[in-house]
Motif scaffolding. Structure first.
Motif, short mmCIF file in Angstrom:
data_model
loop_
_atom_site.label_atom_id
_atom_site.label_comp_id
_atom_site.label_asym_id
_atom_site.label_seq_id
_atom_site.Cartn_x
_atom_site.Cartn_y
_atom_site.Cartn_z
N GLN A 48 2.29 -1.53 4.43
CA GLN A 48 2.48 -0.14 4.14
C GLN A 48 3.17 0.61 4.03
O GLN A 48 4.30 0.90 4.87
CB GLN A 48 1.21 0.82 5.06
CG GLN A 48 0.94 1.77 5.01
CD GLN A 48 0.17 2.25 4.05
OE1 GLN A 48 -1.26 1.39 4.23
NE2 GLN A 48 -0.04 3.28 3.11
N ASP A 62 0.59 5.38 1.11
CA ASP A 62 -0.17 6.82 0.78
C ASP A 62 1.02 7.18 1.58
O ASP A 62 1.88 7.52 1.91
CB ASP A 62 -0.36 6.62 2.30
CG ASP A 62 -2.26 5.69 1.68
OD1 ASP A 62 -3.28 6.02 0.58
OD2 ASP A 62 -2.43 4.93 1.80
N ALA A 109 -3.84 -0.62 4.38
CA ALA A 109 -3.09 -1.63 4.82
C ALA A 109 -3.92 -2.59 6.55
O ALA A 109 -3.75 -3.55 5.79
CB ALA A 109 -1.33 -1.10 5.22
N ASP A 110 -4.22 -1.55 7.08
CA ASP A 110 -5.27 -2.21 7.85
C ASP A 110 -6.51 -3.16 7.40
O ASP A 110 -6.87 -3.89 7.89
CB ASP A 110 -5.32 -1.10 9.44
CG ASP A 110 -4.22 -1.49 9.93
OD1 ASP A 110 -3.36 -1.63 10.23
OD2 ASP A 110 -4.53 0.18 10.59
N GLU A 134 0.79 -1.31 -0.13
CA GLU A 134 -0.26 0.15 0.16
C GLU A 134 0.90 1.17 -0.07
O GLU A 134 1.84 1.34 0.87
CB GLU A 134 -0.63 -0.14 0.83
CG GLU A 134 -2.21 -1.15 1.72
CD GLU A 134 -2.80 -0.07 0.49
OE1 GLU A 134 -3.75 0.65 -0.35
OE2 GLU A 134 -4.70 -1.09 -0.30
N GLU A 187 0.60 9.03 3.91
CA GLU A 187 0.36 9.41 5.73
C GLU A 187 -0.77 8.17 5.61
O GLU A 187 -1.62 8.16 5.15
CB GLU A 187 0.35 10.19 6.26
CG GLU A 187 0.91 12.12 6.65
CD GLU A 187 1.90 10.89 7.16
OE1 GLU A 187 2.18 9.83 7.75
OE2 GLU A 187 3.27 12.17 7.09
N THR A 188 -0.44 6.97 7.11
CA THR A 188 -1.03 6.08 7.55
C THR A 188 -1.32 4.78 6.88
O THR A 188 -0.82 4.84 6.51
CB THR A 188 -3.41 6.93 7.48
OG1 THR A 188 -3.75 6.31 7.11
CG2 THR A 188 -3.48 8.39 7.81
N GLU A 189 -1.91 4.30 8.57
CA GLU A 189 -1.33 2.75 8.09
C GLU A 189 -2.83 2.38 7.82
O GLU A 189 -3.68 1.37 7.89
CB GLU A 189 -1.04 2.54 8.83
CG GLU A 189 -0.74 0.73 8.83
CD GLU A 189 0.81 0.34 8.92
OE1 GLU A 189 1.51 1.48 9.35
OE2 GLU A 189 1.40 -0.28 9.07
N ARG A 190 -3.68 3.45 7.22
CA ARG A 190 -5.60 3.02 7.15
C ARG A 190 -5.61 2.12 6.18
O ARG A 190 -6.55 0.85 6.21
CB ARG A 190 -6.45 3.70 6.84
CG ARG A 190 -6.10 4.89 7.98
CD ARG A 190 -7.18 6.31 7.38
NE ARG A 190 -8.15 6.18 7.54
CZ ARG A 190 -9.34 6.35 8.15
NH1 ARG A 190 -8.89 7.42 9.75
NH2 ARG A 190 -10.41 5.95 8.22
N THR A 241 4.78 4.82 3.38
CA THR A 241 3.94 6.02 3.53
C THR A 241 5.51 6.81 2.88
O THR A 241 6.38 7.33 3.39
CB THR A 241 3.67 6.12 5.23
OG1 THR A 241 4.81 6.38 5.50
CG2 THR A 241 2.71 5.99 6.01
N ARG A 279 -5.16 -6.12 6.11
CA ARG A 279 -4.95 -6.74 6.49
C ARG A 279 -6.37 -7.89 7.66
O ARG A 279 -6.08 -8.65 7.56
CB ARG A 279 -4.02 -6.44 7.99
CG ARG A 279 -2.96 -6.05 7.91
CD ARG A 279 -1.99 -5.54 8.11
NE ARG A 279 -0.33 -4.97 8.06
CZ ARG A 279 -0.20 -3.86 8.05
NH1 ARG A 279 -0.78 -2.86 8.87
NH2 ARG A 279 0.41 -3.48 7.69
#
Ligand SMILES: Nc1nc2c(ncn2[C@@H]2O[C@H](COP(=O)(O)OP(=O)(O)OP(=O)(O)O)[C@@H](O)[C@H]2O)c(=O)[nH]1
Ligand SMILES: [Mg+2]
Length: 242
Positions: free
Chosen positions: A101, A82, A89-90, A80, A84-87, A103, A93
């Motif tokens: 992720q 982006d 990838a979460d 993934e 910013e953020t891990e959103r 960034t 998962r």
């Protein structure tokens, strides 16, 4: 360096030969790394797809449904990208699939060196399980990602119906560089003045051999065509191996 987007590759904006030289060597280095990524992915026995679109066209939603549909029959990994953020990838998962992720901290695209790092982490997350399909979700942007080969085997551009059917003509480099255009969110067609015919016409004027599939990741309408495309890629890969 482009001041507005941080992207270093708008050569035509620069008349300074030094800047042009630096840009050229950056792109050459990227291309070299991309070829190495492609070998790496093939050595893993996988096929990689680079997903490009504006923010919010439905890349992650497409992946969520694709995983639901294919998880039983093939092994999937996701990288993934982006700012910013891990959103994202979460979200992947949560579907039980390994996801890395990346960034970029501001950069408007992924490049091949970032994906190289991502591949190693993905292999670690996969814990020795071979991967068949690797999706790379690029940073939401219809401009800069077009210039960077990541080592993918297929490049897929998404255009969602609320964005308007004039986008291929306005962002030609991205559509020209794609192998497949997905017209997404077709469930919303009754609410927007999007013309599939116009978007397809503009895209094919740029690239006559471009494949086009219309679908909705929400309703599943048209999804069979996308899954058949992926199965076709996997079948080709097996043919290459033997
Ligand atoms: N109606 C409809 N909504 C959709 C569809 N696909 C995605 N969406 C919605 O569109 C919004 C954005 O979807 P995402 O999948 O997060 O888009 P994205 O391209 O991954 O966005 P970025 O990662 O930020 O670039 C979400 O609210 C989704 O629920 C679809 O086929 N139909
Ligand atoms: Mg996303």
């Amino acid at each position: 360096m482009c001041d507005t987007c941080g992207c270093q590759l708008h050569e035509h904006h620069h008349h300074d030969t030094k800047v042009v030289e630096v840009n050229r060597s950056l792109l050459e280095a990227n291309q070299k790394q991309a070829e190495s990524n492609r070998h790496h992915i093939e050595h893993m026995g996988a096929v990689a797809i680079n997903l490009i679109s504006s923010p919010g066209s439905g890349k992650t939603t497409l992946l969520e449904r694709t995983i639901d549909e294919l998880k039983a029959s093939c092994s999937i990994g996701v990288i993934e990208g982006d700012i910013e953020t891990e959103r994202d990838a979460d979200r992947i998962r949560a579907k039980g699939v390994p996801a890395v992720q990346l960034t970029t901290g501001g950069a408007c695209h992924l490049d091949a060196p970032m994906v190289h790092g991502g591949l190693h982490v993905l292999e670690h997350f996969a814990k020795g399980r071979p991967l068949d399909l690797i999706f790379i979700e690029n940073v939401g942007n219809l401009v800069c990602p077009a210039t960077f080969d990541l080592g993918e085997h297929r490049r897929v551009v998404l255009l969602s119906t609320p964005e308007g059917s004039d986008k291929p003509a306005k962002y030609p480099a991205t559509f020209k560089s794609a192998d497949l255009m997905l017209i997404t969110k077709v469930d919303l067609l009754p609410h927007f003045d999007f013309s599939v015919e116009e978007a397809a016409g503009q895209a094919r004027a740029l690239k006559p051999e471009l494949e086009i599939i219309t679908l909705s990741a929400t309703t599943g309408d048209g999804f069979a065509g996308w899954l058949a495309y992926l199965r076709g890629l996997l079948a080709q890969r097996t043919a290459h191996e033997h």
